[in-house]
Design an enzyme around this catalytic site. Structure first.
Site, PDB file in Angstrom:
ATOM      1  N   HIS A 112       0.555  -4.362   3.307  1.00  0.00           N
ATOM      2  CA  HIS A 112       0.792  -5.191   2.601  1.00  0.00           C
ATOM      3  C   HIS A 112       1.857  -5.953   3.871  1.00  0.00           C
ATOM      4  CE1 HIS A 112       0.693  -3.076  -0.892  1.00  0.00           C
ATOM      5  NE2 HIS A 112       0.391  -3.988  -1.673  1.00  0.00           N
TER       6      HIS A 112
ATOM      7  N   ASP B 256      -8.998  -5.597  -1.626  1.00  0.00           N
ATOM      8  CA  ASP B 256      -6.978  -5.446  -2.004  1.00  0.00           C
ATOM      9  C   ASP B 256      -7.957  -6.847  -1.547  1.00  0.00           C
ATOM     10  OD1 ASP B 256      -5.221  -3.602  -2.698  1.00  0.00           O
ATOM     11  OD2 ASP B 256      -5.037  -2.565  -0.854  1.00  0.00           O
TER      12      ASP B 256
END
Length: 494
Positions: free
Chosen positions: A178, A250
């Site tokens: 992230h 993702d």
């Protein structure tokens, strides 16, 4: 360029959105052929919202991250009814894992959700991993493989598609994707032996989707992360492992890939690499249109073959068709209520060192380590609430990093601590120290050492991947969930 090309481009885009109802731009996009929507806790997920989406496009792939344990979108307020992968791996009963998977699938089936972005098939090979940890079934490839397959069977037996992630394995990393691009420093032989067995097991179990990891794996491709790598997605996943279902990225706004190029270029590169669906965690109308137009322009310019785009859209449609063909499975799952399975799993997963017992309402000190970026920041550990149910008057303080440890008190006249005859803080309170992944955080270990030195009777509860027990009494839940907290509280207060 035909409108069909725009529909193909929209079919492979799976955005998230802000708000608790579908915005007008999203409704329009669904009517124009948008293939999927990703829901998060911020959307207050419920059947009426899913019905809104399906009213515009009945075949839309509605997806959600519902792993159980720390990653829950449906039960973020109170905590998950299921203890999560690490706890299931500690118990090591694949039948129990399949039952948990089926109940998670049942919960999604009741809401008419197509796809669960679970299970995490990552082997947590690196104890310092900041993003996987308790989301993995454990550090052993064979254990992770058998529980990955069991979870897939459970969810898909309920008529909801499962998704093994994060291919080719996010377990041996020290960076959260992230925040930045992790590198997996492993030879191809190590990857085959350690990281790929769970994905092979998921494929053999018939998993309908695989999610890519934003990971640089030089043994496969030194130039591009797996999400953008043909070597990883087409040659390895499709060719060697034989996966023919939907490959979803993702979220492409994650910094691991977002730092490399614009969202539109990332989408084009992922499609060229072999991805079929582009997950965009949050976007607005302009952002979605820009990504759609970039995909269309790439086909027009010969950068992205139209056949590849059509193939990707076809795989999204195939997953939707698979879901549409299984109403009987979902109906059976809705009737197959197994309400005690989550708590039973959480109880079985507890590991206890020493005499961890409370005879009165304690002071709970929650040492506040930020969980991974994949975990909703509002997810509670639940320990204080669970203890308060059993021991009214339980008090709690939250200790942030660099904050001084409060005075935990000394012996109370005639008082008991963790058991009769021991020291107690002022007011006769025992002390419960709640930590997460203490083995990964030196400052947390320092706090634990200081607290145990001040109060040798303190009980330490670790909700993460535990290190060696610190203190005389230590409880490991192996995950954060409502039932993990309840199991720990029962054990302490009984």
């Amino acid at each position: 360029m035909s409108r069909d090309l725009y529909r193909l481009a929209l079919a492979v885009l799976h955005p998230g959105f802000e708000g608790t109802s579908a915005p007008d731009w999203l409704r329009r996009a669904l009517g124009e052929g948008l293939g999927g929507v990703v829901l998060f806790a911020r959307n207050a997920i419920g059947a009426p919202l899913v019905k809104e989406l399906r009213a515009e496009n009945p075949g839309v792939v509605v997806a959600v991250d519902e792993e159980g344990g720390t990653v829950t979108r449906l039960e973020v307020g109170a905590g998950s009814s299921f203890p999560g992968n690490r706890a299931l791996g500690v118990v090591d009963d694949p039948g129990l894992t399949e039952r948990v998977g089926r109940q998670i699938g049942r919960m999604l089936a009741e809401l008419d959700i197509t796809l669960d972005y679970a299970p995490s098939a990552d082997v947590n090979a690196n104890p310092a991993n900041p993003v996987i940890g308790v989301r993995s079934f454990g550090p052993d490839p064979d254990l992770v493989a058998r529980h990955t397959a069991a979870f897939v069977r459970g969810v898909q037996g309920a008529g909801v598609a499962a998704c093994a992630k994060h291919f080719p394995g996010h377990g041996d990393t020290v960076t959260d994707s992230h925040l930045a691009l992790p590198t997996v420093h492993a030879s191809r032989e190590e990857l085959i032996a350690r990281d790929l067995p769970p994905f092979r097991a998921a494929i053999e179990a018939g998993v309908r989707a695989v999610m890519t990891g934003h990971l640089l794996v030089p043994a496969l491709d030194a130039a591009a992360p797996a999400t953008l790598s043909r070597a990883a997605l087409t040659e390895l996943l499709r060719g060697e492992l034989g996966f023919d279902g939907m490959v979803v990225t993702d979220a492409i706004e994650m910094r691991a890939v977002a730092a490399l190029a614009s969202p539109g270029e990332i989408a084009v590169r992922a499609l060229n690499a072999g991805a079929d669906a582009i997950c965009i965690g949050v976007v607005g109308e302009d952002g979605l249109r820009e990504i759609r137009d970039a995909v269309v322009a790439a086909v027009r310019d010969g950068v992205l073959p139209e056949e590849r785009l059509a193939e990707a859209a076809g795989r999204v449609r195939a997953l939707s068709d698979w879901y549409a063909a299984r109403p009987a499975d979902r109906e059976a799952a809705r009737a197959d209520v197994d309400p005690g399975v989550g708590l039973a799993a959480a109880r079985a997963a507890l590991t206890v060192t020493g005499t961890a017992r409370l005879d009165r309402a304690p002071l709970v000190v929650e040492v506040n380590t930020r969980l991974s970026q994949a975990v909703d920041p509002d997810t509670p550990t639940g320990i204080t609430a669970a203890l308060s149910e059993l021991l009214p008057g339980t008090a709690m303080i939250r200790l942030e990093r660099d904050a001084p440890l409060p005075d935990l008190g000394g012996p109370a006249p005639g008082g008991g601590g963790a058991g009769a005859g021991g020291p107690a803080p002022g007011g006769g309170r025992p002390v419960v120290l709640v930590v997460h992944d203490a083995a990964r955080h030196a400052w947390v270990r320092d706090v634990v050492a200081e607290a145990v030195a001040a109060r040798p009777d303190a009980i330490v509860v670790d909700t993460g991947v535990p290190g060696p027990p610190a203190g005389a009494a230590h409880v490991a839940t192996h995950g954060i969930s409502r039932v993990s907290a309840q199991a720990a509280a029962e054990r302490l207060a009984r």
